[in-house]
Design a protein around this motif. Sequence first.
Motif: not given
Length: 344
Positions: A39, A42-43, A160, A163, A300
């Motif tokens: 995450l 992904d963030n 990314k 997200h 993720p």
Amino acid sequence: MNIAWKEIKKNKVRFLILGSIVFLVSLLTFIISGLANGLSQDNAALIKDLPDGEFYMTEDSDQTYNLSRITKSTEDELLKKNQDAVAFSIQMGFLDDSGGKQRSVAFVTSTDSKLFTNVEKGEIVLDSSMEDEGIKTGDTLTNNQHSGKFIVKGFVEQKKFSHSPVAYINMEDYQEMNHVEEMQLAFIPGKDALQEFKGLQSFSKKDFLNTIPSYNAEQMSLNMIVWFLVVISGMLFAIFFYMMNVQKIGLYGILKAIGMKTRELFKMMWTQMIFITVIALILSITLSQVFNVMVPKGMPFNLTFETTVQLSLVFLIIGFIGATLSGLQIKKVEPLQAIQQGEV
């Protein structure tokens, strides 16, 4: 060592139960850590993949990059003093494909720099996740705030932000879409990049990531769960060995009476703890790595070797502390008194 092994074989059900609990707790910890890392990428992969350095935004922006506007004169001064520096902006938005389907993206533009992908006016470069969704090189995309069209020129891996896939566009296109002339942020790469500029506030990479509300809240929650599980495992060891030691007071008294020293009794307990923990960790690491390989591409999840090693060491240390604290009563055992109490 021999006594420790004999006791494990004699009470294998008890040790099997403890080992199973440690295995389940450690497996859950590895999976949540992998999810936290996934995450995190992904963030904020756009920021995390940048080298170490200093980020700058205006002091009156209240540490919110969206509110930051670096004046042209300040930007020129910063870029002139640092050849590798870059000014950039990020804005969440949407793209419409030829079929009218709307897709959320993070528009990114920057001054000329090898740290960011630079494109010509009317072109766009997207994160590779957009390619997985059916977008191809040469496709035409539109935005309702932009008068022209964007031609897809290529894709980049793992870029990314919040997200959403990153969409690199030209500075002129960005300014037309958002009706701004100034850049939001500046970045100077290098470990000794910290400099003072009037009206600007500096942030390390870690500090800047924490100014992103979604990133900070998300990572804090997941990391709290991870450390909570680690503490639980330490308490399990402490409670388990405490109960075992209470039941073996008489045995410890006999062993002390025949000349066994307290440190040897501790070594016996530590050997049992290490044996249980290592086997549980081997099983949980194996299963978590299998999960890491088999996880769906869109999920993720990223469990790195470094994270696995760090957590394994933490489990061993916590187990050692828990077992040691529970064994402090061994030091207080008086041989004659323990023998008179009898072995339970």
